[in-house]
Scaffold this active site. Structure first.
Site, PDB file in Angstrom:
ATOM      1  N   VAL A  68       3.837  -5.046  -1.174  1.00  0.00           N
ATOM      2  CA  VAL A  68       4.937  -5.690  -1.904  1.00  0.00           C
ATOM      3  C   VAL A  68       4.355  -6.541  -3.026  1.00  0.00           C
ATOM      4  CG1 VAL A  68       6.812  -7.388  -1.745  1.00  0.00           C
ATOM      5  CG2 VAL A  68       6.452  -5.757   0.124  1.00  0.00           C
ATOM      6  N   ALA A 113       1.240 -10.717  -4.300  1.00  0.00           N
ATOM      7  CA  ALA A 113       1.480  -9.473  -3.566  1.00  0.00           C
ATOM      8  C   ALA A 113       0.995  -9.642  -2.131  1.00  0.00           C
ATOM      9  CB  ALA A 113       0.737  -8.319  -4.224  1.00  0.00           C
ATOM     10  N   LYS A 114       1.351  -8.722  -1.289  1.00  0.00           N
ATOM     11  CA  LYS A 114       0.798  -8.676   0.070  1.00  0.00           C
ATOM     12  C   LYS A 114       0.970  -7.264   0.591  1.00  0.00           C
ATOM     13  CE  LYS A 114      -1.116 -11.652   2.962  1.00  0.00           C
ATOM     14  NZ  LYS A 114      -1.881 -12.851   2.614  1.00  0.00           N
ATOM     15  N   GLY A 115       0.124  -6.898   1.534  1.00  0.00           N
ATOM     16  CA  GLY A 115       0.246  -5.580   2.151  1.00  0.00           C
ATOM     17  C   GLY A 115      -0.049  -5.676   3.623  1.00  0.00           C
ATOM     18  N   ASP A 154      -7.034 -10.158   5.007  1.00  0.00           N
ATOM     19  CA  ASP A 154      -6.119 -11.107   5.665  1.00  0.00           C
ATOM     20  C   ASP A 154      -6.322 -10.918   7.172  1.00  0.00           C
ATOM     21  OD1 ASP A 154      -3.864 -13.108   5.148  1.00  0.00           O
ATOM     22  OD2 ASP A 154      -2.862 -11.749   6.515  1.00  0.00           O
TER      23      ASP A 154
END
Ligand code: NAD
Length: 424
Positions: A68, A113-115, A154
């Protein structure tokens, strides 16, 4: 006592709802234009991927993953990749939005963003983990890239996972693209100091908070929840400064010792046994009990929603330093604030990780690498300046540190959006 204004719905616990509630508190304070509020409270791109992985013995399993991008107005999107059974789109959206604010608070030229992939990496063999990582990277390669969106480690991902991501992306392109991810091993364009950066940055903010409160780090009693990258290094660095680490935990449970625990020895024990739990000479405590232990500095460094309205009234720390993202619910925020507990919000406290990721990306793009002393000095400069910027807003507007950090970040992103204009 400083005031906290916006009313919060006490039933909200969904991370995306929490992220929106936090944003709205700052937007109210800033009297943000309604159009701008709508733009900034929406994620720009949400990619969901569903992909098969050969698990061996003829078995194929389909995994769900996400990437995202909340906002890319100030620069390429930046944010980590999480492997966890609880990963869902709303969590990744919240984490992406927090990345936008984090990059803006410390004023580095990135969007957020992050995934993540919903999986339990502990149940995967190294081969399955590599195959899953390579296929997931392939699936999200349509939105990532060194100029567009740069992943990083992460929860449950590390330098090795980043190496596989970098290799997969590079294989697609036909040449090496080190700047597509950060948090890589040094051998392939990683940066000195990246491993400890999140914790080192958090400790710089804790030192500043202690100065502000007239408190000594030396002799201060510290509790750390989560003993991974952020938590373990936070415990080690604080112990090096003379603090006494009295409690730490991981998914296997918590340990407590009145006399203090040597984080380096606990790290060695965890490498051998898989958990901090059962470390000799300590009492066992649950993760909930750990948060309520008597201490001066509490460092949540695990996952979201750990301090809530139930346990916030019993937190005994003077400083809560959010090395984790989203560990405190908005209800708990209000309770801690009213109780005079000084909270260093995640978007400021753990921004050291993305700051050194930014340094890594800059070094990769220039093919020119810096010494660790240079990295740490530049990191310190960013963290100390950002802490002071946030504290000044908190004092000027009589708001808690989280609201102040959001006000600074949201204003910076809103200004950039205004200057660029709405396309077309
Ligand atoms: P990690 O996987 O290295 O470590 C996570 C630790 O938390 C592990 O020890 C795990 O056992 C523990 N944990 C997980 N669930 C728990 C629970 N319910 N109760 C207690 N302990 C639990 O991950 P990390 O990279 O250290 O990330 C931790 C937090 O820090 C996350 O919120 C992450 O988003 C945040 N963060 C990490 C970085 C980074 O650079 N690694 C940067 C910014 C923020």
């Amino acid at each position: 006592m400083k005031e906290r204004t916006a009313v919060i719905d006490h039933t909200r616990q969904d991370p995306w709802e929490v992220a929106l509630a936090q944003f709205n508190i700052a937007a109210d304070k800033l009297h943000l234009d309604p159009n701008m509020r709508e733009i900034l409270s929406t994620c720009q791109r949400e990619l969901s991927v569903h992909f098969p992985v050969r698990m061996g013995n003829g078995v194929v399993k389909v995994f769900n993953g996400y990437r995202v991008q909340h906002n890319v107005t100030r620069g390429p999107a930046k944010g980590g990749i999480r492997y966890h059974p609880d990963v869902v789109l709303n969590e990744i959206k919240a984490l992406a939005m927090w990345m936008t604010w984090k990059c803006a608070v410390v004023n580095i030229p990135y969007g957020g963003a992050k995934g993540g992939v919903a999986c339990d990496p502990k149940q995967l063999t190294p081969q399955q983990l590599e195959t899953l990582t390579r296929r997931y990277t392939s699936e999200i390669s349509i939105v990532i890239g060194p100029d567009r969106d740069i992943p990083a480690p992460d929860v449950n991902t590390n330098a090795q996972v980043m190496a596989w991501m970098m290799d997969t992306y590079s294989m697609h392109r036909g040449y090496s693209v080190p700047a597509v991810v950060t948090g890589k091993p040094l051998a392939i364009g990683g940066s000195e100091g990246r491993n400890e950066a999140t914790a080192r940055g958090a400790v710089y903010t804790i030192i500043e908070a202690a100065k502000h409160l007239g408190m000594d780090i030396e002799g201060a009693r510290v509790v750390v929840q989560g003993f991974g990258n952020a938590g373990m290094f936070s415990a080690k660095l604080l112990a090096e400064l003379g603090a006494i680490v009295v409690g730490v935990s991981d998914t296997g449970g918590g340990i407590f010792s009145e006399k203090g625990i040597d984080p380096a020895k606990v790290d060695a024990y965890k490498r051998e046994t898989g958990s901090v739990s059962g470390f000799p000479g300590t009492e066992r405590v649950t993760n909930r009990e750990l948060l309520e232990l008597p201490c001066d500095i509490l460092v949540p460094a695990a996952i979201e929603n750990q301090i809530d309205r139930d346990n916030a009234p019993r937190i005994k720390a003077k400083i809560v330093a959010e090395a984790a993202n989203g560990p405190t619910s908005p209800d708990a925020d209000r309770i801690l604030f009213e109780r005079g507990i000084f909270l260093i919000p995640d978007i400021l406290c753990n921004a050291g990780g993305v700051t050194v990721s930014y340094f890594e990306w800059v070094q990769d793009l220039q093919n020119l690498f810096w010494r660790e002393a240079t990295i740490n000095a530049r990191l310190k400069e960013v963290m100390v300046r950002s802490f002071s910027d946030v504290l000044n807003i908190s004092e000027k507007h009589k708001v808690d540190m989280r609201t102040a950090a959001y006000m600074l970040a949201v204003q910076r992103v809103a200004d950039a959006t205004m200057i660029r204009g709405i396309y077309p």
